[in-house]
Design a protein around this motif. Sequence first.
Motif, PDB file in Angstrom:
ATOM      1  N   TYR A   1       0.795  -1.219   0.000  1.00  0.00           N
ATOM      2  CA  TYR A   1       0.000   0.000   0.000  1.00  0.00           C
ATOM      3  C   TYR A   1       0.829   1.272   0.000  1.00  0.00           C
ATOM      4  N   LYS A   2       2.136   1.143   0.257  1.00  0.00           N
ATOM      5  CA  LYS A   2       2.937   2.364   0.297  1.00  0.00           C
ATOM      6  C   LYS A   2       3.089   2.975  -1.095  1.00  0.00           C
ATOM      7  N   MET A  40       1.273   4.454  -4.013  1.00  0.00           N
ATOM      8  CA  MET A  40      -0.056   5.023  -4.207  1.00  0.00           C
ATOM      9  C   MET A  40      -0.767   4.430  -5.414  1.00  0.00           C
ATOM     10  N   LYS A  58      -8.602   0.462  -4.839  1.00  0.00           N
ATOM     11  CA  LYS A  58      -9.865   1.178  -4.687  1.00  0.00           C
ATOM     12  C   LYS A  58     -10.675   1.102  -5.971  1.00  0.00           C
ATOM     13  N   ALA A  96      -0.689   4.114   7.541  1.00  0.00           N
ATOM     14  CA  ALA A  96      -0.886   2.698   7.883  1.00  0.00           C
ATOM     15  C   ALA A  96       0.432   2.082   8.349  1.00  0.00           C
ATOM     16  N   SER A  97       1.542   2.612   7.863  1.00  0.00           N
ATOM     17  CA  SER A  97       2.807   1.996   8.285  1.00  0.00           C
ATOM     18  C   SER A  97       3.228   2.441   9.675  1.00  0.00           C
ATOM     19  N   VAL A 100      -2.255  -0.889  13.852  1.00  0.00           N
ATOM     20  CA  VAL A 100      -3.449  -1.324  14.582  1.00  0.00           C
ATOM     21  C   VAL A 100      -4.585  -0.332  14.349  1.00  0.00           C
ATOM     22  N   VAL A 106      -6.075  -1.014  11.021  1.00  0.00           N
ATOM     23  CA  VAL A 106      -6.961  -2.178  10.984  1.00  0.00           C
ATOM     24  C   VAL A 106      -8.336  -1.824  11.562  1.00  0.00           C
ATOM     25  N   MET A 120     -10.209   0.319   9.247  1.00  0.00           N
ATOM     26  CA  MET A 120     -10.676  -0.437   8.090  1.00  0.00           C
ATOM     27  C   MET A 120     -11.944  -1.218   8.428  1.00  0.00           C
ATOM     28  N   VAL A 180     -17.104   4.739  -2.628  1.00  0.00           N
ATOM     29  CA  VAL A 180     -16.249   5.772  -3.227  1.00  0.00           C
ATOM     30  C   VAL A 180     -15.717   6.712  -2.151  1.00  0.00           C
ATOM     31  N   LEU A 210     -13.560   4.752   0.788  1.00  0.00           N
ATOM     32  CA  LEU A 210     -12.282   4.156   0.392  1.00  0.00           C
ATOM     33  C   LEU A 210     -11.313   5.193  -0.176  1.00  0.00           C
ATOM     34  N   TRP A 211     -11.860   6.225  -0.781  1.00  0.00           N
ATOM     35  CA  TRP A 211     -10.985   7.264  -1.307  1.00  0.00           C
ATOM     36  C   TRP A 211     -10.302   7.980  -0.144  1.00  0.00           C
ATOM     37  N   VAL A 266      -9.835   6.687   2.879  1.00  0.00           N
ATOM     38  CA  VAL A 266      -8.910   5.731   3.486  1.00  0.00           C
ATOM     39  C   VAL A 266      -7.602   5.696   2.697  1.00  0.00           C
ATOM     40  N   GLN A 267      -7.744   5.686   1.389  1.00  0.00           N
ATOM     41  CA  GLN A 267      -6.550   5.649   0.546  1.00  0.00           C
ATOM     42  C   GLN A 267      -5.654   6.852   0.806  1.00  0.00           C
ATOM     43  N   ARG A 268      -6.260   8.029   0.870  1.00  0.00           N
ATOM     44  CA  ARG A 268      -5.446   9.245   1.014  1.00  0.00           C
ATOM     45  C   ARG A 268      -4.869   9.391   2.420  1.00  0.00           C
ATOM     46  N   PHE A 310      -2.774   5.148   2.913  1.00  0.00           N
ATOM     47  CA  PHE A 310      -1.909   4.489   1.938  1.00  0.00           C
ATOM     48  C   PHE A 310      -1.001   5.478   1.242  1.00  0.00           C
ATOM     49  N   GLY A 311      -0.172   4.933   0.383  1.00  0.00           N
ATOM     50  CA  GLY A 311       0.771   5.768  -0.329  1.00  0.00           C
ATOM     51  C   GLY A 311       1.998   6.027   0.523  1.00  0.00           C
ATOM     52  N   PRO A 312       2.928   6.792  -0.015  1.00  0.00           N
ATOM     53  CA  PRO A 312       4.147   7.105   0.746  1.00  0.00           C
ATOM     54  C   PRO A 312       3.841   8.129   1.832  1.00  0.00           C
TER      55      PRO A 312
END
Lengths: 670, 532
Positions: free
Chosen positions: A165-166, A168, A175, B373-374, B378, B381, B384, B433, B436-437, B439-441, B444-446
């Motif tokens: 997930y890191k 993007m 998603k 998330a990193s 917990v 999770v 989520m 939509v 999860l959008w 949650v993603q931002r 997740f990601g770097p």
Amino acid sequence: MNASQLLPLIVALPLAGFLVNGLAGMYLPGYRERKNWIGWFATAMVFVPFLASVTLFMGLEADSRPVTYHLMTWLQAGSFTSDIAWRVDQLSVVMMLFITGIGSLIHLYSMGYMKEDEGYWKFFAYLNLFIFAMLNLVMGDNLLLLFLGWEGVGVCSYLLIGFWYKDMEKASAAKKAFVYNRVGDFAFLVAMFLVFRHVGSLQFDAIFANLDGIPADAAFWIGLLMFIGATGKSAQIPLFVWLPDAMAGPTPVSALIHAATMVTSGIYLISRMSAIYVMTPEVMLIVAVIGGITAFVAATIALTQTDIKRVLAYSTVSQLGFMFLALGSGGFIAAMFHVITHAFFKACLFLGSGSVIHAMHHVEHELDHHGKHVHFDPQDMRNMGGLKAYMPSTYKTFLIATIAIAGIPPLAGFFSKDEILAMLYNAGAFYQPVYFVLFGLALVTAFLTAFYMFRLTFGTFHGTFQLSKRYPEAAGAEKYLHESPWHMTLPLWVLAVLSLVGGFMGFPDFIVQTFGNPDAHSNWLHGWLIGGIAEYDLALAKPVKWTILLASTALASFAVWLAYQRYTGDRAAESDAALQRGLGGAYRLWSDKYRLDEIYEGYVANPILKLSDKVLAVFDLKGIDGLVNLVAGLTNFTGSILRYAQTGLVSGYAMYLVVGVLLVVGLLLF
Amino acid sequence: MDLLNLSLYLPLAGLLGIWAVRRNESLVRWVTLLTTVLAFAASLPLLFNFDISRAHELQFLTEGGRFVPDLDISYLVGLDGLSLLLYLLTTFMAPIVVISAWDSVHKHVTGFHSMLLLLQTGSLGVFAAQDAVLFYVFFELSLIPMYFLIGIWGGSGRIAATLKFFVYTLVGSLIMLVALIYTGYDAGHAVNGGVFTSDMRIWTGAEYQIGLVQQTWLFLAFALAFCIKVPLFPFHTWLPFAHTEAPTAGSVVLAAIMLKMGTYGLIRFVLPMFPNASEAFAPLMGTLAVIGIVYGALVAMVQKDVKKLVAYSSVSHLGFVVLGIFAMTTTAVQGAVIQNINHGLSTGALFLLVGMIYDRRHTRMIADFGGIASSMPVFAVMFMVATMASVGLPGLNGFVGEFLILLGSFDSAALGSIWFTVVATTGVILAAVYMLWMVQRVFFGPMTHDENKSLTDLDARETGLLIPIMIFIVWIGVYPSLFTGYSEGHIRHLLEQSKLKAERVLAATETAALPAWARDLYDATEDLAATK
């Protein structure tokens, strides 16, 4: 032990695997390092259900009643009741066998593939959860439990695509998959409401017993909506665009979820509901047309891709299209046959590609280790070539699977594809001439399939290693190439053998009838499934069937020959360039993936987002809330005016009193 | 004292306890926690001793004397299948809320905890009161501590937000008060020998029927008050402000408990008392509900503040509840009842989670996060699970209510069209939509902000307070019939009685005497004339 008692066991073990590995991994950091235990435990939690499925299978006859197990009432409100209950019949058991069988192999494979990953425990927990959901999908005795599995596999797919997930891009792909699936789920839900309205239950047995209660227009809508649901999960036009992006997940996931099992859920659903589909020929035609167009469109895109996993992803979309072609022409069993053979050879291909990617990563790693920082895409086939010398098991198994998917006899894909072609021609001859067009489209697609698959195989494994040529720094990098460990090659070989011989479960009757007993039934799968599926009769004459068989074989062989001419001996790049020149605009359209993503983004997603952001959110603040504030402001304003009446002077109030009395008296008098 | 009254007034007793130890902040927290835990413990036997076979009758009933000799206003509390779970949800959430504020509230600690306890008695009273005047008193009583919770312990825009919340809700409830007084006299004249009565058993009983014209006005008055509280589109604009400005504890109580008073009131008063009007206005209410579902989701999608996003998602989720109520089928109303509980759990959990991250970073802007998330696995999770419950994943609680509401409203005669359901079902896409959008931002990601690298994961206190909610999120998802069973008998009985009452009212109506609009509204033209 009673056969029905196996059912809760089969479902419970993968769930237990998920809970144990998931909870222990989350709370006990030390547990995460016990990778061997985690991997073997998770594999066992799928393999034991496989053995149980085999036992169930052995106990069933083609005409046996389903084995059922009722656990409890799930939802109950008003006139609606739905149970957590499992029902295993000839169709489910076939699905269970390859879900748990291929599932076990892929668990084993993952022990090698994911060995270095810090999220090892999480990966196996998710995989187990996926198997649990997938088993509920095929074992549920009602549509609602099927839907639980349906959504459950969707979530696992989401979690596994976004496993890393890191990055993007990977999180976005996850998603995207979930949202596109949800669009299909919307239709599935409405279909369920319609079924309940007319049948009063979502249980399969009740539905099949009350088909008379479903009027024709309702059957049409139920069929169509369920099919829309299937286009989400099984990646058909217009919802297929999530699947190629889903390749962002680890390769074992692509093999298990996005090739062999989850994406065939839609085909399973329609086969399960075949009794409703045959009531509505219009929907059957729609299913076939969408399947045919998807098969062709995806094949043309696959032709232009250079990412090894993306080629396989588009190939999967295309093969799923073949399955819908079969469903739409009344070949529900033919579709299931292709589901099974496809699971064998596509899982083999994906795992093979994983083996290759694994090796390429190793090369990158070794180069890095030796101070050469070469950044290249380890999934790009243009960096490969000549791998067969270094990875013999991977090569051989990949080749076998490629021959199988190309439709060369007597490998698995040949028989299932031939049955689909025959069913299509059959539908054209006896139901609706439009199917002849689809038959033609299917032949063209079959030709393309053989061609692009051999393009991939030759480009990857034949010729010489391209990486060292493309990147001067990487000279001599081929010495870092190596075959994968046995965890990974054993599953490859098992799947290759299945791709070799798997087709014989559906060996066409007419071949045996031509050379031997004219009443022989060699198509075991057909006999096994026909009891519960409303398959159309294949009424074509023997010569027609022979012609189709020979024609498709000839076409596939020709495509292989063409690919051999163009993609062996390091000619891949120039052949691609020639193809691009020759096809011009069509090639550009194909390599742009028909610009579907851009169309969806530009005409659906962005307008909705803009509407919400620039119109609705503003309207909420200025419009609705503005009105609220206006009412409040008016009250305030009125108060501030009337305030001047409240002077606090007794003489003033006395005057108001007098004026008031005069007014009242005046009103009374006049 | 019986357990119902004990659990109802323990928080008030706790108030005295707090006052006694007011100099010691730590003791204040402990006393509050102890009080709420005891109240929860006292309420648990109510669940076990509840007789499901008599779910439509009031149980654990206390019938006190009249407050005023000449008026039939009395102390009347009890629980039935409709209120039982809401009552327990309130006692269940209270200790969780107290623990959630353990490390994050340092201003006027005594006052804060007093308000929490006062709020609890007010909320419990709303669900337990079976006399309309008593109900009204509790309804208003719960408003005041929330006003202070937002106004004193809230964010920078707290004064404007709490004023809007207070005045808006008050306007609705004052209109309801007028209707309530009218009904009291009317019911008194009709069935109580001319004595004003606010006994809700009489109000909702079979004998007391209200004519079509009065039903219309009373329906509008009651429905308005409750719809502001829910809040139903377009009366929802106070909610995002109140939620964003409120401290975490306030948001949680607001979402989990107070919004439920609106939907509870609709089922408790509006359906049984005004059956004809409910049916006549069902398409309107259904339309507003469906607009709320889609509109709330779309506006949620573009929010930049996580808390505001969750607030708008509430507008969407509660649209489902209102749709279920006005579908007026057992399946749909049952769905609405359980969705009430489910929304309380999953949105409550989301607000708690948002509060935890706010405590660490003092921001709730999506753009300030990314990749956490990193650093907080917990937390991720838990978030989520709450997210998946919120988007209605089968196997978790959110699905149960949504599915029953949609299925039950599909065939609703009151709504009269499948399109309500079909459009509402698009909510399942939109929920995926916007959640999860986000949650993603966020997760997740770097990691794009250095501040997020040093974030600490949830501690034992935080994990501990979330786990009970998580257990119910799964439990209700897997075994919902255990929970829906409590209200099934009640709702079935209520809808049957309403239907009968509606028919009787129609039969007793002189069509010719009705004003023209009423004849149109109730379709009381030829049909009635023909039957007479």
